[in-house]
Design a protein around this motif. Structure first.
Motif, mmCIF file in Angstrom:
data_model
loop_
_atom_site.group_PDB
_atom_site.id
_atom_site.type_symbol
_atom_site.label_atom_id
_atom_site.label_comp_id
_atom_site.label_asym_id
_atom_site.label_seq_id
_atom_site.Cartn_x
_atom_site.Cartn_y
_atom_site.Cartn_z
ATOM 1 N N ALA A 1 42.570 -31.890 -12.315
ATOM 2 C CA ALA A 1 42.554 -31.809 -10.847
ATOM 3 C C ALA A 1 41.670 -32.904 -10.257
ATOM 4 O O ALA A 1 42.005 -33.523 -9.250
ATOM 5 C CB ALA A 1 42.058 -30.430 -10.402
ATOM 6 N N ARG A 2 40.542 -33.140 -10.914
ATOM 7 C CA ARG A 2 39.592 -34.115 -10.397
ATOM 8 C C ARG A 2 40.060 -35.546 -10.614
ATOM 9 O O ARG A 2 40.027 -36.367 -9.705
ATOM 10 C CB ARG A 2 38.251 -33.917 -11.108
ATOM 11 N N VAL A 3 40.507 -35.838 -11.824
ATOM 12 C CA VAL A 3 40.794 -37.228 -12.186
ATOM 13 C C VAL A 3 42.191 -37.679 -11.749
ATOM 14 O O VAL A 3 42.373 -38.792 -11.291
ATOM 15 C CB VAL A 3 40.621 -37.413 -13.710
ATOM 16 N N TYR A 4 43.163 -36.796 -11.877
ATOM 17 C CA TYR A 4 44.545 -37.215 -11.630
ATOM 18 C C TYR A 4 45.115 -36.642 -10.343
ATOM 19 O O TYR A 4 46.214 -36.978 -9.941
ATOM 20 C CB TYR A 4 45.450 -36.761 -12.784
ATOM 21 N N ASP A 5 44.397 -35.711 -9.729
ATOM 22 C CA ASP A 5 44.949 -35.075 -8.550
ATOM 23 C C ASP A 5 43.907 -35.138 -7.434
ATOM 24 O O ASP A 5 43.045 -36.012 -7.444
ATOM 25 C CB ASP A 5 45.366 -33.629 -8.892
ATOM 26 N N LYS A 6 43.998 -34.234 -6.471
ATOM 27 C CA LYS A 6 43.098 -34.326 -5.323
ATOM 28 C C LYS A 6 42.019 -33.237 -5.360
ATOM 29 O O LYS A 6 41.662 -32.666 -4.329
ATOM 30 C CB LYS A 6 43.897 -34.212 -4.028
ATOM 31 N N GLY A 7 41.601 -32.886 -6.553
ATOM 32 C CA GLY A 7 40.455 -31.985 -6.660
ATOM 33 C C GLY A 7 40.765 -30.505 -6.596
ATOM 34 O O GLY A 7 39.857 -29.690 -6.469
ATOM 35 N N TYR A 8 42.036 -30.148 -6.693
ATOM 36 C CA TYR A 8 42.352 -28.717 -6.707
ATOM 37 C C TYR A 8 43.653 -28.468 -7.453
ATOM 38 O O TYR A 8 44.409 -29.393 -7.744
ATOM 39 C CB TYR A 8 42.434 -28.143 -5.289
ATOM 40 N N GLY A 9 43.878 -27.200 -7.746
ATOM 41 C CA GLY A 9 45.138 -26.776 -8.356
ATOM 42 C C GLY A 9 45.634 -25.550 -7.621
ATOM 43 O O GLY A 9 44.902 -24.935 -6.843
ATOM 44 N N HIS A 10 46.895 -25.209 -7.892
ATOM 45 C CA HIS A 10 47.499 -24.069 -7.187
ATOM 46 C C HIS A 10 48.098 -23.104 -8.207
ATOM 47 O O HIS A 10 49.015 -23.478 -8.951
ATOM 48 C CB HIS A 10 48.581 -24.578 -6.233
ATOM 49 N N PHE A 11 47.591 -21.884 -8.256
ATOM 50 C CA PHE A 11 48.162 -20.882 -9.159
ATOM 51 C C PHE A 11 49.388 -20.249 -8.511
ATOM 52 O O PHE A 11 49.367 -19.875 -7.348
ATOM 53 C CB PHE A 11 47.114 -19.827 -9.527
ATOM 54 N N THR A 12 50.454 -20.164 -9.313
ATOM 55 C CA THR A 12 51.749 -19.740 -8.780
ATOM 56 C C THR A 12 51.979 -18.247 -9.003
ATOM 57 O O THR A 12 51.143 -17.546 -9.540
ATOM 58 C CB THR A 12 52.898 -20.489 -9.479
ATOM 59 N N THR A 13 53.166 -17.802 -8.637
ATOM 60 C CA THR A 13 53.518 -16.391 -8.787
ATOM 61 C C THR A 13 54.140 -16.116 -10.158
ATOM 62 O O THR A 13 54.674 -15.050 -10.381
ATOM 63 C CB THR A 13 54.505 -15.977 -7.682
ATOM 64 N N ARG A 14 54.104 -17.109 -11.057
ATOM 65 C CA ARG A 14 54.593 -16.838 -12.413
ATOM 66 C C ARG A 14 53.572 -17.256 -13.463
ATOM 67 O O ARG A 14 53.917 -17.757 -14.522
ATOM 68 C CB ARG A 14 55.940 -17.522 -12.678
ATOM 69 N N GLN A 15 52.316 -17.062 -13.169
ATOM 70 C CA GLN A 15 51.249 -17.358 -14.127
ATOM 71 C C GLN A 15 51.281 -18.816 -14.582
ATOM 72 O O GLN A 15 50.976 -19.122 -15.734
ATOM 73 C CB GLN A 15 51.319 -16.411 -15.335
ATOM 74 N N ASN A 16 51.669 -19.702 -13.681
ATOM 75 C CA ASN A 16 51.585 -21.131 -13.961
ATOM 76 C C ASN A 16 50.556 -21.726 -13.018
ATOM 77 O O ASN A 16 50.138 -21.082 -12.063
ATOM 78 C CB ASN A 16 52.926 -21.822 -13.682
ATOM 79 N N ILE A 17 50.182 -22.991 -13.292
ATOM 80 C CA ILE A 17 49.371 -23.716 -12.311
ATOM 81 C C ILE A 17 50.117 -24.989 -11.935
ATOM 82 O O ILE A 17 50.785 -25.600 -12.780
ATOM 83 C CB ILE A 17 47.950 -24.030 -12.838
ATOM 84 N N GLN A 18 50.025 -25.364 -10.673
ATOM 85 C CA GLN A 18 50.698 -26.577 -10.208
ATOM 86 C C GLN A 18 49.679 -27.573 -9.684
ATOM 87 O O GLN A 18 48.725 -27.197 -9.015
ATOM 88 C CB GLN A 18 51.679 -26.234 -9.077
#
Ligand code: SF4
Lengths: 117, 551
Positions: free
Chosen positions: B75-92
């Motif tokens: 999240a920090r290095v490749y994205d914008k500092g956050y992640g999103h947990f979904t409704t199927r036990q995944n993270i986006q």
């Protein structure tokens, strides 16, 4: 996916291949992140020509999902998307103003809420 | 936690190498958009409204601290500092760049994670009870079964081109926390004195355009025969499922059109054909998998902890959190800690890299190195000693993760909607935020009690609106975002599909409408009756009258 037929008052949009970022085509056939710098068609024939230009082989390795979207002319003469979806694409998530194109422009004079439909 | 073996690792590495190659060819213009699309989808990469999105599988929702730290790092290095947990036990991750995607997949592989089968017409990430291995009400930990199915189905040649995506959920508890009846296949492990251990099998459940509650086609499939039975279901579906119309291609449509009994009949025929050819491999495999699951080394404790009781007596805030967010553990002296990602006004399911790191540390120190993701977009520390609860609570507070609202009005499931999703008709997050804020007054929230509000930004129903006590569906009406309200759904063991109240509302109107509906419930409820119970007793009429008048 908005996939409109050529009509008057449209702009060409796409996603940059490397980042997925939303881009718009200028009158010169280049791509910009700034929707207000896009080329706005007057006629359906112009829209068609713009789309053809956008789909040239040169563009194909730069952008994807090239399509026409409806736009209106702002009082200052610049284009602005009609549909809320396209406004969100042009600016970024409305729930995170620190992300997307809206975060990169310091003095954005327009936000989603400014746009009465 | 399940430990990868060398075979698992080499499969994942090979996939990344192939993907790196395809990505390079796409970036240099050799591969066309269409050619590349299939490859990227097979690796969990979507193109969303503003950027690419990477969906990472968290099989049966289990993570260790190293993995959660790695997600924070990504999240920090490749994205914008956050992640999103979904409704199927995944993270986006919502903002990764295409050229970095293979590197991200390498980072994930380094902690035995991947994005395989998070997209496409395949058997998707197998979900399981997020309290698995911890809850007092289960027959056994269902995750080895989920893992067995995952391994069997991963890159399964016969089932890599199904008519549509296929979702399987497993629970071993009578209390359903996985929405088994809203899955293509839902499995409930139970024990029978004469026949031993086996599964109740539900098929054809699902949300989306045409929601159905799954039908039970078998009361008992012995554990050793489970894979053969699932194979029989998939074969029947693969052969008869419609491929001509994506809207009609899910197994639920097939089961609905031919009837559950007739479908079950065909499955039985196929099952009796293949069953003799299958040995007891599942039993041996299961044993192997069970051994690769590390069972926590629980301490021998008394179930009551005096320190905990004292802290609860002294700190009402803490007491409220314990009673709302903690659940009963199967081992005396332990508790299951629920971590809300739904602070009033926050984006449901979003978590910053810093909070992920802090939670990973708490998990490592106090929860036998385990963290779970729930399908309700929250997280869990499954194995916390009661004597550590106060410290854990303070740690969660420091991370901004101690919101006390699990199962309440502001614990809203919301899909990303039009703020991120390319398929959306309307925004869902701002609606969730506005509703949650109406319940920021905890007195009111506690007064209302258990309430499940679910919001989807389009008919695909990722926000499970049909399974909500109160469901909201975003629609596009001539370029305007509008919202339809429905009531009375449930994703639990008493599964039901919510029913529309009638005419839709605009963005402000829908928030008021939820207020109105809650008001009617409070007026009509009997002592101790929750929203769903009251709705089932009084029916939709009083709500409709309050919303639209009696005319
Ligand atoms: S329900 Fe629709 S809008 Fe929401 S995430 Fe799913 S596809 Fe996107």
């Amino acid at each position: 996916m908005s996939n409109l037929k050529p009509q008057p008052s449209q702009i060409v949009t796409a996603n940059e291949i490397g980042t997925g970022a939303v881009v718009f085509m200028t009158a010169e056939g280049t791509w910009t992140f700034d929707v207000t710098a896009a080329c706005l068609s007057e006629t359906a024939a112009e829209s068609e020509a713009m789309l053809a230009l956008a789909q040239t082989s040169n563009n194909r390795s730069e952008v994807e999902l090239v399509c026409l979207i409806a736009a209106q002319r702002l009082p200052d003469g610049r284009p602005w998307p009609v549909h809320p979806r396209e406004v969100i694409r042009a600016l970024g998530p409305t729930v995170r103003h620190d992300l997307g194109y809206q975060a990169d422009i310091k003095n954005t004079s327009r936000t989603l809420t400014d746009v009465s439909l | 936690m399940y430990l990868y073996d060398e075979y698992d690792k080499s499969v994942v590495r090979q996939r990344i190498a192939d993907f790196r190659d395809a990505t390079e060819r796409r970036l240099s213009g050799v591969l066309s958009e269409e050619e590349f699309k299939l490859v990227r989808q097979m690796n969990g990469v979507y193109l969303q409204l503003h950027a690419y999105m990477l969906r990472v599988a968290i099989p049966y929702g289990s993570l260790n601290s190293r993995q959660l730290h790695r997600l924070a790092h990504i999240a920090r290095v490749y994205d914008k500092g956050y992640g999103h947990f979904t409704t199927r036990q995944n993270i986006q991750f919502n903002w990764p760049q295409l050229q970095q995607m293979p590197d991200i997949l390498e980072e994930l592989a380094g902690v035995d994670m991947h994005a395989i089968q998070t997209s496409g017409n395949v058997i998707r990430n197998i979900t399981a009870d997020h309290f698995a291995g911890a809850t007092a009400d289960e027959v056994d930990d269902p995750r080895p079964i989920a893992e067995l199915i995952r391994q069997w189905s991963t890159l399964h040649p016969e089932f890599s081109f199904l008519p549509r995506k296929f979702k399987i959920a497993v629970t071993a508890s009578a209390k359903d926390r996985t929405a088994v009846k809203f899955h293509d296949i839902g499995l409930v492990l139970h024990e029978d004195q004469t026949s031993g251990r086996g599964f109740k099998v539900y098929v054809g459940g699902g949300l989306g355009r045409t929601p159905f509650v799954g039908h039970k086609i078998r009361e008992f499939v012995p554990e050793a025969q489970l894979l053969a039975y699932i194979e029989a279901i998939l074969r029947t579906y693969n052969e008869l499922g419609r491929r001509d119309n994506a809207f009609k291609a899910r197994i639920k449509i097939l089961v609905h059109e031919m009837g559950a009994d007739a479908f079950g009949e065909l499955v039985e025929q196929e099952f009796s054909r293949i069953q003799p050819m299958v040995d007891d491999l599942p039993t041996k495999e299961l044993e192997r998998i069970r051994q690769r699951f590390i069972t926590p080394d629980f301490a021998d404790l008394s179930d009551t902890d005096l320190g905990l009781e004292r802290a609860k007596a002294e700190d009402p805030e803490f007491k409220r959190w314990v009673s709302r967010n903690c659940s009963t553990h199967k081992i005396p002296g332990y508790a299951i800690v629920g971590v809300s990602l739904k602070d009033h006004g926050a984006i449901p399911g979003d978590i910053t890299a810093e909070a992920m790191d802090q939670l990973a540390e708490l998990g490592k120190l106090y929860s036998h190195d385990e963290i779970r993701a729930t399908h309700e977009q929250n997280l869990v520390l499954p194995h916390v000693k009661k004597r550590d609860l106060y410290v854990v609570w303070r740690g969660l507070q420091a991370a901004g993760l101690a919101t006390t609202n699990l199962g309440q009005a502001s614990d809203i499931i919301s899909c990303p909607g039009l703020d991120y999703c390319v398929l959306a008709n309307a925004r869902s997050i701002p609606i969730a935020q506005a509703i949650a804020q109406r319940f920021a007054d905890r007195k009111r929230e506690d007064l209302v009690g258990a309430l499940k509000i679910r919001i989807s930004g389009c008919i695909n129903a990722c926000g499970h609106h049909h399974a909500g006590h109160i469901g909201i569906l975003g629609v596009d009406r001539k370029g305007e975002e509008m919202y339809q309200l429905s009531l009375g759904g449930s994703g639990a063991e008493d599964a039901a599909i919510s029913q529309s109240t009638g005419r839709g509302f605009d963005a402000d109107g829908i928030v008021d409408a939820v207020d109105t509906v809650v008001g009617i419930y409070l007026d009509h409820r009997h002592e101790g009756e929750n929203f769903l119970e009251a709705y089932r007793r009084i029916g939709p009429q009083p709500f409709k009258e309050a919303l639209y008048g009696t005319a």
